[in-house]
Write a protein that holds these residues in place. Structure first.
Motif, mmCIF file in Angstrom:
data_model
loop_
_atom_site.group_PDB
_atom_site.id
_atom_site.type_symbol
_atom_site.label_atom_id
_atom_site.label_comp_id
_atom_site.label_asym_id
_atom_site.label_seq_id
_atom_site.Cartn_x
_atom_site.Cartn_y
_atom_site.Cartn_z
ATOM 1 N N ARG A 279 0.833 -1.207 0.000
ATOM 2 C CA ARG A 279 0.000 0.000 0.000
ATOM 3 C C ARG A 279 0.865 1.253 0.000
ATOM 4 N NH1 ARG A 279 -0.992 1.369 5.913
ATOM 5 N NH2 ARG A 279 -0.167 -0.389 7.050
ATOM 6 N N LYS A 280 2.085 1.119 0.520
ATOM 7 C CA LYS A 280 2.995 2.273 0.516
ATOM 8 C C LYS A 280 3.368 2.647 -0.921
ATOM 9 C CE LYS A 280 5.585 5.442 2.110
ATOM 10 N NZ LYS A 280 7.023 5.305 2.053
ATOM 11 N N ARG B 19 0.517 4.446 -2.296
ATOM 12 C CA ARG B 19 0.456 5.798 -1.759
ATOM 13 C C ARG B 19 1.463 6.709 -2.462
ATOM 14 N NH1 ARG B 19 3.287 7.860 3.553
ATOM 15 N NH2 ARG B 19 2.579 9.976 3.412
ATOM 16 N N ARG C 280 -1.060 12.668 -8.469
ATOM 17 C CA ARG C 280 -1.690 13.948 -8.131
ATOM 18 C C ARG C 280 -0.830 15.100 -8.630
ATOM 19 N NH1 ARG C 280 -6.204 15.773 -7.959
ATOM 20 N NH2 ARG C 280 -6.899 14.020 -6.690
ATOM 21 N N TRP D 267 -7.186 -0.500 -0.769
ATOM 22 C CA TRP D 267 -6.430 0.760 -0.694
ATOM 23 C C TRP D 267 -6.689 1.607 -1.927
ATOM 24 C CZ3 TRP D 267 -4.865 1.894 3.914
ATOM 25 C CH2 TRP D 267 -4.584 0.857 4.807
ATOM 26 N N ASP E 292 -9.885 3.266 -1.072
ATOM 27 C CA ASP E 292 -9.976 3.971 0.198
ATOM 28 C C ASP E 292 -9.333 5.352 0.168
ATOM 29 O OD1 ASP E 292 -11.194 3.639 2.560
ATOM 30 O OD2 ASP E 292 -9.508 2.717 3.596
ATOM 31 N N HIS E 293 -8.349 5.519 -0.679
ATOM 32 C CA HIS E 293 -7.529 6.735 -0.640
ATOM 33 C C HIS E 293 -8.373 7.977 -0.959
ATOM 34 C CE1 HIS E 293 -4.189 9.399 -1.024
ATOM 35 N NE2 HIS E 293 -3.284 8.434 -0.968
ATOM 36 N N MET E 294 -8.288 8.958 -0.079
ATOM 37 C CA MET E 294 -9.112 10.165 -0.237
ATOM 38 C C MET E 294 -8.665 11.016 -1.422
ATOM 39 S SD MET E 294 -11.426 10.257 2.181
ATOM 40 C CE MET E 294 -11.850 11.923 2.691
ATOM 41 N N ASP E 295 -7.436 10.818 -1.875
ATOM 42 C CA ASP E 295 -6.936 11.660 -2.956
ATOM 43 C C ASP E 295 -7.134 11.003 -4.327
ATOM 44 O OD1 ASP E 295 -6.005 14.163 -3.477
ATOM 45 O OD2 ASP E 295 -3.889 13.661 -3.376
ATOM 46 N N THR F 165 -16.706 7.336 0.918
ATOM 47 C CA THR F 165 -16.042 8.282 1.825
ATOM 48 C C THR F 165 -15.780 9.621 1.150
ATOM 49 O OG1 THR F 165 -13.954 7.256 1.230
ATOM 50 C CG2 THR F 165 -14.914 6.638 3.359
ATOM 51 N N ASN F 166 -15.299 9.596 -0.095
ATOM 52 C CA ASN F 166 -15.121 10.884 -0.773
ATOM 53 C C ASN F 166 -15.892 10.920 -2.102
ATOM 54 O OD1 ASN F 166 -13.451 9.191 -2.210
ATOM 55 N ND2 ASN F 166 -11.862 10.715 -2.529
#
Lengths: 306, 328
Positions: free
Chosen positions: B79-80, B83, B90, B252, B255-258, B281-282
């Motif tokens: 997951r890292k 991320r 982004r 993941w 789940d990630h908000m971004d 969630t987002n």
């Protein structure tokens, strides 16, 4: 009134210790390999947040921008209860009054850069007036820059006297001395400048203005921390440390805390003796805090602009 | 090749080396033991922000084909890694979406060109991953054509899906599609090249950036495709390709908000349920491509581009000029 003589005679600054560059870099990289478990991380992040000097030092700064930053300093992220405020707001002297008013009795301090920041290229009397102006406007802390040109020319006494004069002009305000390590070139010179600053009366030594690359790095901070340690052993006087510029990620900030703890010990792990000069670090710390709480990686969209 | 085999080879190599010294011919070095040459195996690494790092976790797995032959040591991304990839993706959004549509089109075309040049390697990998030669060739050709197809759409879909809307007030009211941002994609497990290209191309044609999890069982083409991307003028971070297990990473990815949108290409209903829940969630845009046959015409359409677009509607005040008879 006679000026109080320093209790410890300053050493010959041309003979400050030489620094083993390879050794320092090796040692600094070791601090990045500590395993930090979640609970310690949470406390570490709170500590980091509480050590931040939230900074805006731009030509386009306005009263509104400073007020906004002050609000952020007091309310970093209201969705998270039980988080500390940042340590201070760092602004130009003309913005001190605005910041002081906006911060009120929140406990967040106002730090002002002074002495013709960031170049430091101004006559001594103007630097002193600049400092006095900031202090009169209400600055709790003054961040001065040393005259790097004079330093490189070997005029250590000039640099020493200047720092001492600014210290006197500060009155009760704490003095942070910016060495601008990115312009000093070698670790030997960083060490020498640190020693000069501390002997001349600095309360803090600080790596950089944030306007020059490279700014704060772990090796250069380590050299300065060791200078602080040696000064403490010699005089019994604690000096604070402020790395500034280039620290924008929580993980890196935690590495710095590990370094402070292992070089100087726990006494330095408060915002009285250690600060981060940063602007974008605060949001990253907040995002990590929310991640720890919710288990979800966060997006900058949901955090206030700083 | 197992580790034992490699050791054996190494041992033999050493022995032969002592017996026969290197002889220099007119053409250069001639090695008597050349038949015993150790093959240089390719390290299949992941692709994040225009770089080829190993997984941060240090883990790997070895997928095998039907004959039981080990394909390669492949990164088991964590997951890292995901991320890190989101941070890069982004960072690439503004640059990529800010390019002219025509320039995006040129770059997609360039990707097709580079893929064409490395056809043989992809065919070889597809055959290694249980394909027949004919099928493999067809898949690579289709993948190239698909890139060309979306290269063509880059500067055309926007005007096709935009609209000037009739409104009752004195406003000029129009709607245009805009990229949603960062898209996470769980690529199809089968069609390891064509499926991958078919899901990536519409996403980036529309100006988004993405993080893709390549096929778990057939990851070779995914990694090699990253090398194609890297030499196609595609800015780093626009496409990031990870390898690993969907069972570990899907949650993941959602789940990630971004992350602004998620595309899932498998049929597993439990996973779909999880994706629907977590995306709330987002308010991620979620898309399931579970019934699409990528080898046919239904595998390409401008509507795939629209799956990761947001419609922006603008109300522009206009003066109501009496008698002019204008207005929309």
């Amino acid at each position: 009134m006679a000026i109080a003589k320093p209790t410890i005679m300053p050493p010959d600054f041309a003979r400050t210790p030489h620094i083993d560059q390879v050794g320092v870099e090796e040692r600094a990289s070791r601090f990045t390999k500590r395993s930090i478990k979640n609970e310690s991380k949470e406390n570490g992040l709170k500590l980091v947040l509480n050590m931040i000097d939230l900074t805006t030092l731009e030509g386009i700064d306005t009263d509104g921008k400073v007020k906004q930053l002050c609000y952020k300093a007091i309310h970093p992220h209201d969705a998270l209860p039980d988080i500390p405020t940042v340590a201070a707001i760092c602004v130009y002297p003309t913005m001190v009054k605005v910041a002081k008013k906006a911060l009120g009795d929140s406990g967040v301090k106002v730090a002002s850069v002074a002495t013709a920041f960031p170049s430091g290229q101004a006559p001594k009397d103007i630097k002193i007036r600049d400092t006095k102006y900031a202090v009169n406007e209400g600055a709790d802390e003054v961040d001065m820059v040393i005259s790097r040109g004079k330093f490189h020319a070997g005029e250590y006494n000039f640099v020493f006297d200047e720092i001492a004069a600014i210290k006197e002009a500060c009155g009760n305000a704490r003095l942070k001395v910016i060495l601008e390590t990115g312009e000093l070139g070698t670790f030997d010179k960083v060490r020498r400048a640190s020693d000069i600053a501390m002997h001349a009366g600095a309360d803090f030594i600080k790596t950089s203005t944030g306007k020059i690359q490279p700014a704060a790095t772990m090796p250069v901070t380590l050299v300065m921390l060791e200078a602080i340690r040696d000064f403490y052993y010699k005089t019994g006087k604690m000096i604070g440390m402020k790395p500034a510029g280039g620290i924008s990620k929580s993980k890196l900030a935690l590495h710095y805390l590990v370094m402070v703890k292992e070089v100087l010990g726990e006494d330095w792990l408060t915002n009285e003796w250690f600060r981060f000069g940063a602007s974008s670090l605060a949001n990253d710390v907040l995002m990590q805090m929310v991640k720890l709480k919710t288990g979800q990686y966060q997006s900058a969209n949901y955090f206030s602009v700083d | 090749m197992t580790i034992c085999e490699i050791c054996e080879l190494k041992n033999n190599y050493g022995k032969n080396d002592k017996k026969s010294s290197l002889k220099v011919s007119e053409n250069g070095l001639e090695n008597k033991t050349s038949s015993k040459r150790l093959e240089v195996l390719k390290t299949y690494k992941i692709y994040i922000g225009g770089q080829f790092p190993r997984t941060e976790s240090g883990r790997y797995y070895f997928p095998t084909n039907a004959a039981g032959k080990k394909l390669a040591n492949v990164c088991l991304s964590s997951r890292k890694d995901f991320r890190d990839a989101v941070v890069k993706a982004r960072g690439a959004v503004s640059g990529w979406s800010g390019r002219s549509a025509f320039n995006r089109s040129q770059i997609l075309y360039r990707m097709a060109e580079m893929l064409e040049g490395r056809k043989a390697q992809f065919i070889e990998e597809l055959i290694l991953q249980d394909g027949t030669k004919a099928k493999a060739e067809k898949e690579v050709n289709l993948a190239i054509d698909r890139l060309i197809y979306y290269a063509g759409w880059c500067d055309k879909f926007q005007q096709l899906f935009s609209a000037v809307n009739p409104v009752a007030t004195s406003h000029f009211n129009f709607s245009v599609p805009e990229p949603t941002g960062v898209v996470s994609i769980i690529a199809p497990q089968g069609d390891s090249l064509l499926g991958l290209v078919s899901v990536i191309a519409p996403v980036i044609a529309g100006g988004n950036t993405c993080i893709v999890l390549a096929s778990e069982t057939k990851p070779l083409c995914g990694v090699t495709f990253a090398e194609v991307l890297n030499s196609s003028d595609l800015p780093g971070g626009v496409v990031n390709i990870l390898t690993g297990k969907p069972s570990e990473l899907t949650s993941w990815f959602v789940d990630h908000m971004d992350v602004n949108a998620t595309i899932y290409c498998e049929k597993d209903s439990e996973t779909k349920k999880m994706i629907r829940e977590k995306s709330a969630t987002n308010l991620k845009r979620i898309t399931f491509y579970d019934k699409i046959n990528w080898t046919t015409e239904e595998g390409q359409s401008p509507y795939f581009i629209m799956d990761t677009q947001e419609i922006k509607t603008t109300w522009h005040p206009v003066e109501n000029i009496a008698g002019a008879g204008g207005g929309y």
